[in-house]
Motif scaffolding. Structure first.
Motif, PDB file in Angstrom:
ATOM      1  N   THR A  17       0.951  -1.321  -0.042  1.00 21.25           N
ATOM      2  CA  THR A  17      -0.027   0.081   0.006  1.00 21.25           C
ATOM      3  C   THR A  17       0.788   1.255  -0.003  1.00 21.25           C
ATOM      4  O   THR A  17       0.338   2.663  -0.183  1.00 21.25           O
ATOM      5  N   LEU A  18       2.211   1.084   0.319  1.00 26.51           N
ATOM      6  CA  LEU A  18       3.003   2.237   0.335  1.00 26.51           C
ATOM      7  C   LEU A  18       3.825   2.332  -0.798  1.00 26.51           C
ATOM      8  O   LEU A  18       3.992   1.394  -1.708  1.00 26.51           O
ATOM      9  N   GLN A  19       4.507   3.555  -1.279  1.00 31.77           N
ATOM     10  CA  GLN A  19       5.328   3.901  -1.949  1.00 31.77           C
ATOM     11  C   GLN A  19       6.613   4.772  -1.617  1.00 31.77           C
ATOM     12  O   GLN A  19       6.453   5.952  -1.631  1.00 31.77           O
ATOM     13  N   LEU A  20       7.520   4.102  -1.244  1.00 38.27           N
ATOM     14  CA  LEU A  20       8.764   4.744  -0.726  1.00 38.27           C
ATOM     15  C   LEU A  20       9.698   5.107  -1.785  1.00 38.27           C
ATOM     16  O   LEU A  20       9.967   4.084  -2.457  1.00 38.27           O
ATOM     17  N   GLU A 326       4.098  -5.811   9.974  1.00 41.80           N
ATOM     18  CA  GLU A 326       4.121  -4.801   8.983  1.00 41.80           C
ATOM     19  C   GLU A 326       3.251  -3.645   9.576  1.00 41.80           C
ATOM     20  O   GLU A 326       2.075  -3.660  10.111  1.00 41.80           O
ATOM     21  N   VAL A 327       3.857  -2.174   9.553  1.00 39.87           N
ATOM     22  CA  VAL A 327       3.178  -1.151  10.134  1.00 39.87           C
ATOM     23  C   VAL A 327       2.088  -0.906   9.581  1.00 39.87           C
ATOM     24  O   VAL A 327       2.195  -0.266   8.235  1.00 39.87           O
ATOM     25  N   ALA A 328       0.880  -0.746   9.915  1.00 41.42           N
ATOM     26  CA  ALA A 328      -0.334  -0.321   9.468  1.00 41.42           C
ATOM     27  C   ALA A 328      -0.233   1.203   8.506  1.00 41.42           C
ATOM     28  O   ALA A 328       0.446   1.885   9.472  1.00 41.42           O
ATOM     29  N   ARG A 329      -0.797   1.298   7.380  1.00 42.34           N
ATOM     30  CA  ARG A 329      -0.653   2.600   6.892  1.00 42.34           C
ATOM     31  C   ARG A 329      -1.271   3.524   7.704  1.00 42.34           C
ATOM     32  O   ARG A 329      -0.645   4.711   8.022  1.00 42.34           O
ATOM     33  N   ALA A 330      -2.364   3.237   8.469  1.00 41.80           N
ATOM     34  CA  ALA A 330      -3.007   4.316   9.478  1.00 41.80           C
ATOM     35  C   ALA A 330      -2.214   4.648  10.666  1.00 41.80           C
ATOM     36  O   ALA A 330      -2.271   5.590  11.058  1.00 41.80           O
TER      37      ALA A 330
END
Length: 403
Positions: A17-20, A326-330
């Motif tokens: 869900t992320l884009q680093l 995994e650290v949740a996006r929220a």
């Protein structure tokens, strides 16, 4: 989450869900878990060494386990440069200089280190003997962090420390002679402490012209002896007065309060801790060590087995990790702010986006609320806590909790 794929980079590199856009700096934390005596206020993963029949600490076996842990972790950090190393505990200075030399040699043989990599070792005056600190320097340690806590014998006794004032003074003097940069850990709001006694402690610490001082309010943490049998602590108003005096004395000595509990001369801020506070990455090895690693599409946290003997057994079997998530996006905004807002100069807005993979809109309402409360200021590039924000830091950080 299952730990079966803990060191499989392919698993962590899959879409998410992320884009680093880039990875943050990487540090290494190494936990050496034993101490001479568990302090009544300590909630760290530290274990009294109570060997019977003159048993020595299992230095070599533990170093073998650390090496195995590091080797198993390499696929997750392949090609990345390590900017700082922190050897914490427990009381790492219980380990011999030869053991620290071997440990750092093992690390250097497996990781690419920055040319001026900061290598910090925690040490206690109770384990001090002449020339021991100099031997740690020769082993490759560049920065010593000494757990003095107080220079007052009555306070040290109340804190359950194994050293006295004379040992503390001798240890700091040797550190000042052996290291270009070092830190003193000091505590305030101690059992029975007066403002005058606190001031004397700080003046004594500053008399050595330390490059860095960490000054902590004594807190009663759950699952400690003090939590079950709380000592009588100074009233809250007295503790605030102590902090005000500490701020005055350190400023007069030319030290900058760059973080809530950290004061440094120019050029001597702790690079390792700065990386934590800026939401950098860190690989944590050793019993109970925590780690945080970023990948292109996610941020992952790891925890090692806590009990030292179990850790050694599992690490040597290639299974050092007991849990990972995994650290949740929220949760990322709060996790980021929990660290970044401890810094006097706050954070760059671009860093927030780079290190969480989130747009600035994810924190815009909380930023506006913090400004409205008088806890935050910002410009086009940065946001930082006000003096009032520092005083109400927990409330400020809570603005970024997920709904």
């Amino acid at each position: 989450m299952s730990t079966e794929r803990w060191n499989d980079p392919g698993h962590w590199m899959r879409p998410g869900t992320l884009q680093l856009s880039s990875l943050p700096p990487l540090s290494l934390y190494i936990h050496l878990p034993w101490c001479l005596k568990k302090c009544p206020y300590c909630d760290f993963n530290s274990h009294e060494w109570a060997g019977t029949g003159g048993d020595a600490m299992p230095e070599q076996r533990y170093l073998d386990a650390l090496r195995a842990d590091l080797e198993a972790s390499l696929p997750l950090i392949w090609g990345r440069t390590v900017h700082s190393i922190f050897i914490g505990g427990g009381t790492p200075s219980l380990f011999s200089p030869d053991a620290i030399d071997r440990l750092l040699s093992d690390v250097r043989a497996r990781l690419r280190l920055e040319a001026d990599c900061e290598v910090t070792l925690e040490a206690n005056p109770g384990t001090f003997e002449k020339d021991r600190f100099r031997a740690f320097r020769q082993a490759g340690v560049t920065r010593l962090s000494i757990g003095v806590q107080s220079f007052d014998d009555a306070a040290l006794k109340a804190l359950g420390r194994v050293h006295d004032r004379a040992q503390a003074l001798a240890a700091v003097e040797e550190a000042a002679q052996s290291f270009d940069t070092f830190n003193l850990d000091v505590m305030y709001a101690l059992p029975g402490q007066t403002l005058a006694a606190c001031e004397q402690d700080i003046r004594t610490a500053l008399s050595f012209a330390p490059p860095h001082v960490s000054i902590y309010h004594l807190t009663l943490e759950p699952n400690t002896y003090f939590a079950k049998f709380p000592p009588k602590l100074p009233p809250e108003d007295d503790a605030y007065a102590m902090l005000d005096r500490i701020t005055e004395l350190t400023a007069a000595a030319g030290m900058d309060r760059y973080e809530v509990s950290a004061y440094a001369r120019e050029g001597h801020a702790c690079r390792h801790n700065l990386n934590y506070w800026r939401f950098g990455d860190y690989l944590g090895i050793g019993a109970g060590a925590h780690g945080k690693l970023s990948f292109a599409h996610r941020v992952v946290r790891q925890v090692r087995w806590r009990e030292p003997r179990l850790y050694m057994e599992r690490a040597l079997a290639g299974e050092p990790v007991t849990s990972l998530e995994e650290v949740a996006r929220a949760d990322l905004p709060f996790e980021y702010m929990l660290n970044a807002l401890r810094l006097r100069h706050g954070f760059a807005l671009q860093d927030f986006m780079d290190r969480t993979g989130l747009p600035l809109s994810a924190i815009a309402p909380a930023l506006e609320q913090g400004i409205a409360q008088g806890w935050l200021q910002r410009d086009a590039h940065r946001a930082w806590p006000t003096e009032r924000g520092f005083d109400f830091l927990s409330d400020l950080q809570a603005l970024f909790l997920p709904d």
